[in-house]
Every structure is written in C-alpha cells, then in structure tokens.
Write an enzyme that holds these catalytic residues in place. Structure first.
Site, PDB file in Angstrom:
ATOM      1  CE1 TYR A   1      -3.130   2.956   0.757  1.00  0.00           C
ATOM      2  CE2 TYR A   1      -3.432   2.114   2.982  1.00  0.00           C
ATOM      3  CZ  TYR A   1      -3.732   3.033   2.004  1.00  0.00           C
ATOM      4  OH  TYR A   1      -4.630   4.025   2.250  1.00  0.00           O
ATOM      5  CD  GLU A   2       5.743   2.693   3.547  1.00  0.00           C
ATOM      6  OE1 GLU A   2       6.659   3.472   3.855  1.00  0.00           O
ATOM      7  OE2 GLU A   2       5.573   1.580   4.099  1.00  0.00           O
ATOM      8  N   GLY A   3       4.005   1.580  -1.056  1.00  0.00           N
ATOM      9  CA  GLY A   3       4.684   1.745  -2.329  1.00  0.00           C
ATOM     10  C   GLY A   3       3.769   2.235  -3.432  1.00  0.00           C
TER      11      GLY A   3
END
Length: 429
Positions: free
Chosen positions: A172-174
């Site tokens: 999700y962060e990437g």
C-alpha cells in the site's frame, strides 16, 4: 499559491477517480479494497476542513495537518496548506514501554489542537499509519503500542474513525507513493502516459514500484508482486513490492551481523565499513548495540562492498525491464545523496546508479575524513550501491531523479492517504 492550487486540483481529481473504483473479482485486484466507494454528499457547501495524518515510521513519528477549502460543489477542494512536525525516536523504540510511545504522539496531537479551530475538532479525522518499524516487532508488542495510541486519540476532541490506528501494508505504501509522483508529474493524464518508477528507502524496509510495459515482465513476475487498479477508465497493473528488513538501518544491523545473534552486554559488532579506531553504541528498535571498526583488518570500499553484498545478493527479485525505465528515488536515497554532496538539499537532482558507486569509493577510501559527518556514511552509501546494482538489478547508467518534493508536494504517501480518508468519510466532494 496558484501553482499549489493547480497541483492540488490535479491530485484530487486523479485520486478521486481511484477512490470510486468499480468492483472486480480477479485475485490481483485486491488494491480496490483499500479504497471504499466514494461518498459524495448531495449538497456540499463551501467549507474549510482539515485532516490529520500520522506517519509512524521506524526512525520517528511525523504529523501532517492538512487544510482544504471546498469553494464550490462543482469544483474539487483546494489544498490550502500543510503543517508538519516530527519527533524521534519512532514508536518501535518504545516496544517495552508502550505508554511512553503514546505520550510522544500526544505531544504532536496537542499541536494539532492549536492548528485546527475548535469549531472543526469534531469533524476533523485523525489517523495513524505505522510502517516497517512496527511490522518488525512481535505482534503483541506492536498491538500494545497501537492500543495505547488509540487511547490517546479517543481522549482527544477529534473525529476518530474505525481503524484509526493501524499498521500499513508495505505494498500500500509503495503504490501510494507511485501514484502521487506520477500524478504530480502529469504522467497519468493528458496525451502522454510514460510513467516513472518509484524507489523508497526507509529505516526498516524498501519499496520498488513501476508500470511494466513488456509482457515478459508480467509473465515472469511472481503473482504477489503485481497489483491492479482502475483509473481514468484504464486498468493499471503495477509491479510493486516492499522488502521488510532491507531498509537502511535494518541493513546496518545485517551488515554488522547483529541480526544473527542477541546483542549481549559487552559484545561489539565490527565492520570494515567503519573507521578502525571507532568504538560507539547505537540504539535502534529499542535495542542498544555496541559497534566499531576492524582494528586489525582491512578497510575501504572493496572490503565494505563484500560485506554489504551478502545482505542483498540473491535476496531480491530482478525484473530486466527496470534497466530501461527512469525512477524517482526518495527518503534515505535522497538523504545520503545530500550527505555526500551528490545533490543539493533544496533542489535534488538527477543521478545515474554509478554515481552512488563512485561516491561510495570516495567515502570509504577516506574514512577518517568523512566519519565526522556520520560513522555509518561509508556503510550506508555502499549499501545503497549494492541494493541498486546487486539487489534490484539496475544498470550503471539507469537514471534516478532524487526528489523530496514534486511541485512543492511531499513525495510520500501521507497526502494521498489523507485524501482517501476524507473521501471515505464523506467529508469532501
């Protein structure tokens, strides 16, 4: 302000198109579940509203307080400004004293009460997303920290949504970082759609994300490295992965051999990447480590590179296509490039992968000269070189755009996550 408003409008329009994702049944379409259906109030009126997003990283906790203005129901909201502050160490440093971790958050939250007018407190959401630092902790310790922070939130006058405190998945962060950069550089709208990849290097993990153009890449990539989502009536299938334990500070421990055994009192971990006479201690993740240089052995780039090579060689997937793409790199990629004078702090810059190797040789072969800035500088810049070349498989001439901001907007995930939060709560158009 004109430029900021234009960028904000573009960002919101693109993010809005994602958050109204349609339903799919393919297994790889899991990304849509992160963005619930958009809630669009029927008669939105002109209003000012706020969003509070905590980024709980491995090295510190950061608060972003965003101000938005909805001037007309027919127009997207404008980002009026951001207040940013941070504290160190990160929450993971309080693994055995979770109430102290919560107190560090309380101090930042009190600043938010000063920034947000009392009349808006009850409708201003506050959320904390923890990243790799808490992912590395035993689950019971991580949950204890999150529980204490949730208690602090519930005592505050702000709106506390369901799942207001959680650990964010690295993928999700990437993906959010990739979306943000490509939105702000105009790669996902208009006639030209040549996207750039993104590289993020944190303290505990590193992320790589790009849009494959070759069918061979899609066929040869593990299924869990591919994530699909819809935007502008098009489906994008991204190559994205978060490598936990391969962040800059986790890599230091791996290079020192400190991950293979308990850090006992009196034990010193040594490396040829450090000045020979160095004797020091370092606190990370709530643990104290003693470390120093190899007093009798060799030092310099070649011996250091052989050490860090063991950390990354054969451990990461290497799609051939990345050698042909351009990438934006940020976080510790940016910071260490600044520390070694490869780029300007304010302007950033464009580098080739081989520039990191050239600088690593210079730093490591002159340890005493550079050690005053940071004893880990040789190890860090050498690790970045090995991560790019031997880990991800980049060629020497692969271009990297080092950037902390794009068009005055932070390259991280916090702004995108805040837009999502406001939309899911029906607080914006």
């Amino acid at each position: 302000m004109m430029a900021l408003t234009w960028i904000s409008v573009v960002t919101f329009l693109v993010l809005s198109s994602i958050y109204c994702i349609v339903s799919h049944h393919e297994p790889e379409m899991w990304f849509q579940n992160l963005f619930p259906p958009k809630v669009c109030p029927a008669n939105a009126s002109m209003d000012t509203y706020y969003g509070i997003m905590f980024d709980a990283g491995s090295t510190g906790t950061r608060i972003h307080i965003y101000t938005f203005v909805q001037r007309s129901p027919e127009k997207p909201p404008e980002l009026e400004g951001e207040i940013f502050e941070s504290v160190k160490p990160g929450l993971s440093a309080y693994a055995d004293q979770p109430w102290k971790g919560a107190e560090s958050v309380r101090g930042l939250l009190e600043m938010a009460q000063e920034a947000v007018p009392p009349s808006h407190w009850k409708k201003t959401p506050v959320v904390l997303k923890a990243t790799a630092g808490l992912r590395l902790l035993p689950e019971h310790k991580a949950q204890a920290l999150l529980s204490e922070v949730r208690g602090v939130f519930e005592e505050s006058p702000f709106l506390v949504p369901t799942d207001s405190v959680s650990i964010m998945d690295g993928t999700y962060e990437g993906i959010l970082a990739w979306i943000t950069v490509n939105f702000l550089t105009g790669q996902l709208y208009g006639q030209k759609q040549q996207t750039v990849g993104t590289l993020d290097l944190g303290g505990a993990s590193t992320q790589i994300t790009f849009l494959p153009q070759l069918e061979d890449t899609l066929e040869q990539t593990p299924v869990d490295f591919l994530s699909s989502f819809e935007m502008f009536n098009s489906t994008y299938k991204l190559y994205t992965h978060s490598y936990l334990g391969f962040g800059l500070k986790a890599a230091r421990l791996a290079t020192l051999g400190a991950l293979e055994m308990e850090a006992a009192d009196g034990q010193t971990f040594r490396s040829s990447c450090l000045p020979k006479q160095l004797e020091a201690e370092w606190h990370f993740g709530g643990v104290r480590y003693q470390y120093g240089g190899n007093r009798e052995g060799e030092t310099g780039f070649e011996s250091c590179y052989s050490e860090v090579l063991k950390v990354v060689q054969g451990k990461l997937h290497q799609p051939d296509e990345i050698r042909r793409n351009s990438f934006y790199a940020f976080s510790y990629f940016y910071d260490r490039a600044v520390d070694t004078d490869l780029i300007d702090y304010e302007k950033g810059g464009i580098l080739e992968v081989q520039d990191f190797q050239r600088k690593a040789k210079e730093v490591c072969d002159n340890l005493e000269r550079y050690s005053s800035a940071s004893p880990f500088l040789c190890m860090d810049i050498t690790y970045i070189t090995a991560l790019l070349k031997e880990g991800f498989g980049f060629g020497d001439s692969t271009m990297l755009q080092l950037a902390k901001k794009v068009n005055n907007i932070e390259t991280g995930w916090a702004l995108g996550a805040t837009f999502h939060l406001l939309q899911s709560l029906g607080l914006s158009q």
